[in-house]
Design a protein around this motif. Structure first.
Motif, PDB file in Angstrom:
ATOM      1  N   HIS A 180       0.822  -1.234   0.000  1.00 33.95           N
ATOM      2  CA  HIS A 180       0.038  -0.168   0.025  1.00 33.95           C
ATOM      3  C   HIS A 180       0.725   1.274   0.008  1.00 33.95           C
ATOM      4  O   HIS A 180       0.343   2.417  -0.216  1.00 33.95           O
ATOM      5  CB  HIS A 180      -1.174  -0.192   1.145  1.00 33.95           C
ATOM      6  CG  HIS A 180      -0.600  -0.233   2.616  1.00 33.95           C
ATOM      7  ND1 HIS A 180      -1.079  -0.911   3.538  1.00 33.95           N
ATOM      8  CD2 HIS A 180       0.868   0.304   3.111  1.00 33.95           C
ATOM      9  CE1 HIS A 180      -0.471  -1.001   4.437  1.00 33.95           C
ATOM     10  NE2 HIS A 180       0.491  -0.017   4.307  1.00 33.95           N
TER      11      HIS A 180
ATOM     12  N   HIS B  80      -0.530   7.270   4.840  1.00 33.09           N
ATOM     13  CA  HIS B  80      -1.809   6.613   4.970  1.00 33.09           C
ATOM     14  C   HIS B  80      -2.239   6.347   6.410  1.00 33.09           C
ATOM     15  O   HIS B  80      -1.394   6.529   7.264  1.00 33.09           O
ATOM     16  CB  HIS B  80      -1.884   5.303   4.061  1.00 33.09           C
ATOM     17  CG  HIS B  80      -0.847   4.320   4.895  1.00 33.09           C
ATOM     18  ND1 HIS B  80       0.505   4.388   4.639  1.00 33.09           N
ATOM     19  CD2 HIS B  80      -1.189   3.329   5.494  1.00 33.09           C
ATOM     20  CE1 HIS B  80       1.103   3.332   5.527  1.00 33.09           C
ATOM     21  NE2 HIS B  80      -0.086   2.568   5.817  1.00 33.09           N
TER      22      HIS B  80
ATOM     23  N   ASP C 186      -4.078   2.848   8.022  1.00 36.37           N
ATOM     24  CA  ASP C 186      -4.523   1.691   7.747  1.00 36.37           C
ATOM     25  C   ASP C 186      -5.949   1.013   7.238  1.00 36.37           C
ATOM     26  O   ASP C 186      -6.844   1.297   8.014  1.00 36.37           O
ATOM     27  CB  ASP C 186      -3.715   0.511   8.693  1.00 36.37           C
ATOM     28  CG  ASP C 186      -2.325   0.630   9.009  1.00 36.37           C
ATOM     29  OD1 ASP C 186      -1.655   0.919   7.955  1.00 36.37           O
ATOM     30  OD2 ASP C 186      -1.808   0.503  10.155  1.00 36.37           O
TER      31      ASP C 186
ATOM     32  N   HIS D  27       0.496   7.466   8.982  1.00 38.79           N
ATOM     33  CA  HIS D  27       1.915   7.148   8.828  1.00 38.79           C
ATOM     34  C   HIS D  27       2.703   6.804   7.540  1.00 38.79           C
ATOM     35  O   HIS D  27       1.888   6.592   6.749  1.00 38.79           O
ATOM     36  CB  HIS D  27       2.237   5.795   9.859  1.00 38.79           C
ATOM     37  CG  HIS D  27       1.402   4.539   9.458  1.00 38.79           C
ATOM     38  ND1 HIS D  27       0.079   4.550   9.766  1.00 38.79           N
ATOM     39  CD2 HIS D  27       1.768   3.576   8.670  1.00 38.79           C
ATOM     40  CE1 HIS D  27      -0.586   3.345   9.495  1.00 38.79           C
ATOM     41  NE2 HIS D  27       0.705   2.719   8.709  1.00 38.79           N
TER      42      HIS D  27
ATOM     43  N   ARG E 157       3.356  -7.133  12.058  1.00 41.51           N
ATOM     44  CA  ARG E 157       2.496  -6.332  12.089  1.00 41.51           C
ATOM     45  C   ARG E 157       1.197  -6.844  12.571  1.00 41.51           C
ATOM     46  O   ARG E 157       0.719  -7.922  11.911  1.00 41.51           O
ATOM     47  CB  ARG E 157       2.189  -5.324  11.027  1.00 41.51           C
ATOM     48  CG  ARG E 157       1.468  -4.182  11.458  1.00 41.51           C
ATOM     49  CD  ARG E 157       1.194  -3.492  10.079  1.00 41.51           C
ATOM     50  NE  ARG E 157       0.098  -4.145   9.308  1.00 41.51           N
ATOM     51  CZ  ARG E 157      -0.734  -3.236   8.579  1.00 41.51           C
ATOM     52  NH1 ARG E 157      -0.852  -2.194   8.686  1.00 41.51           N
ATOM     53  NH2 ARG E 157      -1.784  -4.222   8.017  1.00 41.51           N
TER      54      ARG E 157
END
Ligand SMILES: O=C(O)CCC(=O)C(=O)O
Ligand SMILES: [Fe+2]
Length: 355
Positions: free
Chosen positions: A145, A159, A161, A318, A332
């Motif tokens: 992404h 972006h 998430d 972030h 993550r």
């Protein structure tokens, strides 16, 4: 136009805009930080965003007083991003911690840990862990992404998430275990602070709008990778299928702090609804610029091995930095919160803190 039902949900006050009734926060008023984390060594990274802790293992909170977890959720929501240096926590323990934090933050019962639409079935650490890996990305796998490869602006990757999901993320955590000698920093920016930098007239105007978030580019990506898209339930019964689009309020209340935040992002937001395409392009451009060009609303985190960052995706953005050659990798976990809503009676951060 993709649309989430129930712009004013039944049964709750008419000052609320957005928020699917099937995924409402359990947090009926902002949570109060008891200060139980203050005894650990910590420092704020900037006045508006970021706090780091050293000399404490966050995994120890799992077997300790619930108050620590409650205050951790509140601290992440207040400070935007919290960094714990040199952590022993395993990926499985990260999942447990993520579940405890999201519950402490009042996520609806129907929300669990997210399964990314591009996560390969049967992946080594399980569906709910995304492996972030520069090597994998080079080979065309992993999370894609970040858009830096198609832009000469490092800021193209800002972006928050998975906002293409009707029930988007409350918190996410990333532990970096493999890293280059320098580089690979991650930046976060505060959506609370950006809301506070808008004029009252612009704040009021944007509070009346919703935006479309769209990740249909993942469909091409899945095809290119030869992986079937995960089109079953992705952590909430409301997140499924291959639509990969959602409509959310442009200004959103964070239920944990009660503070308003701008909630559009460069990665996924394609359209402000209810205005012309030209107006949408102009306003989104302005909102993206005010995030990326205010370094005093941002924090840049330099990772050391095994540092863990946990952030609130409802009120922050972030951006990764691709300035290195050596391998960089980590794990993550991303939890789902409530369907985004705006409580018109909520406050801005500066207003609430009397700044
Ligand atoms: O690799 C990074 O620094 C950030 C990756 C990212 O966007 C995420 O973990 O959500
Ligand atoms: Fe991300």
């Amino acid at each position: 136009m993709p649309s989430q039902e129930a712009i004013v949900p039944a049964g709750i006050t008419a000052t609320i805009r957005g928020g699917n009734t099937e995924a409402q926060t359990r947090c009926l008023k902002p949570l109060v930080n008891s200060g139980s984390l203050d005894k650990f060594n910590h420092a704020d990274l900037t006045p508006v965003i970021g706090r780091e802790f050293t000399g404490v293992q966050v995994v120890d909170f799992l077997g300790a007083d619930q108050q620590l977890i409650d205050d951790l959720a509140i601290t992440i929501s207040e400070r935007g991003v919290v960094v714990f240096r040199a952590q022993d926590i395993t990926p499985q323990q990260m999942k447990e911690l993520a579940e405890r934090i999201t519950q402490a933050g009042g996520a609806p019962e129907s929300s669990g840990l997210h399964i990314h639409p591009l996560t390969e079935a049967g992946s080594e650490l399980g569906d709910q862990i995304s492996v972030i890996s520069s090597e994998k990305q080079k080979k065309g796998g992993g999370l894609t992404h970040q858009l830096s490869d198609v832009s000469r602006f490092a800021s193209a990757g800002w972006h928050s998430d998975i906002t293409f999901e009707p029930v988007s993320s409350d918190y996410a955590m990333l532990k970096i275990h493999t890293l280059p000698a320098s580089g690979g920093d991650t930046l976060w920016a505060s959506g609370y602070e950006i809301y506070d930098r808008l004029s009252p007239a612009m704040q009021t105007f944007l509070e009346g709008l919703t935006a479309t978030h769209d990740a249909r580019f993942f469909l091409d990506e899945a095809e290119r990778l030869g992986n079937p898209l995960r089109d079953g339930i992705r952590g909430s019964p409301l997140n499924f299928g291959s639509k990969l689009q959602a409509e959310h309020p442009v200004i959103r209340t964070n239920p944990v702090t009660g503070w308003k935040s701008v909630f559009v992002n460069k990665g996924f937001t394609t359209r402000l609804n209810g205005v012309t395409k030209d107006e949408s392009d102009l306003l989104l451009g302005y909102l993206f610029n005010i995030v990326t060009q205010n370094h005093d609303a941002q924090v840049r985190v330099k990772w050391n091995k095994n540092d863990l960052a946990i952030w609130d995706n409802r009120s922050n953005w972030h951006c990764a930095t691709y300035d290195y050659e050596a391998a960089r990798a980590g794990d993550r976990v991303c939890s789902l919160g409530e369907a985004p809503y705006l409580d018109l009676n909520s406050k801005s951060r500066r207003e609430a803190l009397s700044l």
